[in-house]
Design a protein around this motif. Structure first.
Motif, PDB file in Angstrom:
ATOM      1  N   THR A 131       0.843  -1.202   0.000  1.00 46.61           N
ATOM      2  CA  THR A 131       0.000   0.000   0.000  1.00 46.61           C
ATOM      3  C   THR A 131       0.869   1.239   0.000  1.00 46.61           C
ATOM      4  N   ARG A 182       2.147   1.849  -3.478  1.00 47.26           N
ATOM      5  CA  ARG A 182       1.111   2.417  -4.349  1.00 47.26           C
ATOM      6  C   ARG A 182       0.842   3.879  -4.009  1.00 47.26           C
ATOM      7  N   CYS A 220       1.394   7.058  -6.485  1.00 50.78           N
ATOM      8  CA  CYS A 220       0.304   7.991  -6.755  1.00 50.78           C
ATOM      9  C   CYS A 220       0.735   9.421  -6.412  1.00 50.78           C
TER      10      CYS A 220
END
Length: 85
Positions: free
Chosen positions: A67, A70, A74
């Protein structure tokens, strides 16, 4: 001439640094889901352990690393996008 003196940032450098900090804060706030809380935790001093993050964010320890990756990807995309150029 003494080279041991610390350099004093110019007013322009200080303004640009504050602008960068503001843009990063805005980009972090725009992240989806738990990403803002996770990214904010990454800059705590000392950083929380994965066990602490798991408890705090209500997510399995094994999913924190992926996570995190990611969320940072982003964030990178947001910061390199037109809005934050």
């Amino acid at each position: 001439m003494c080279t041991d003196l610390p350099s004093v940032p110019s007013a322009e450098d200080e303004v640009l640094a504050e602008l960068r900090r503001r843009l990063v804060r805005e980009a972090v706030a725009a992240l989806p889901g738990r990403c803002p809380q996770l990214v904010a935790a990454l800059v705590e001093d000392p950083p929380p352990t994965y066990r602490e993050l798991s408890r705090r964010l209500g997510m399995p320890r094994g999913s924190i690393g992926p996570t995190r990756a990611r969320c940072l990807a982003c964030l990178r995309t947001l910061l390199h996008g037109e809005r934050y150029a």
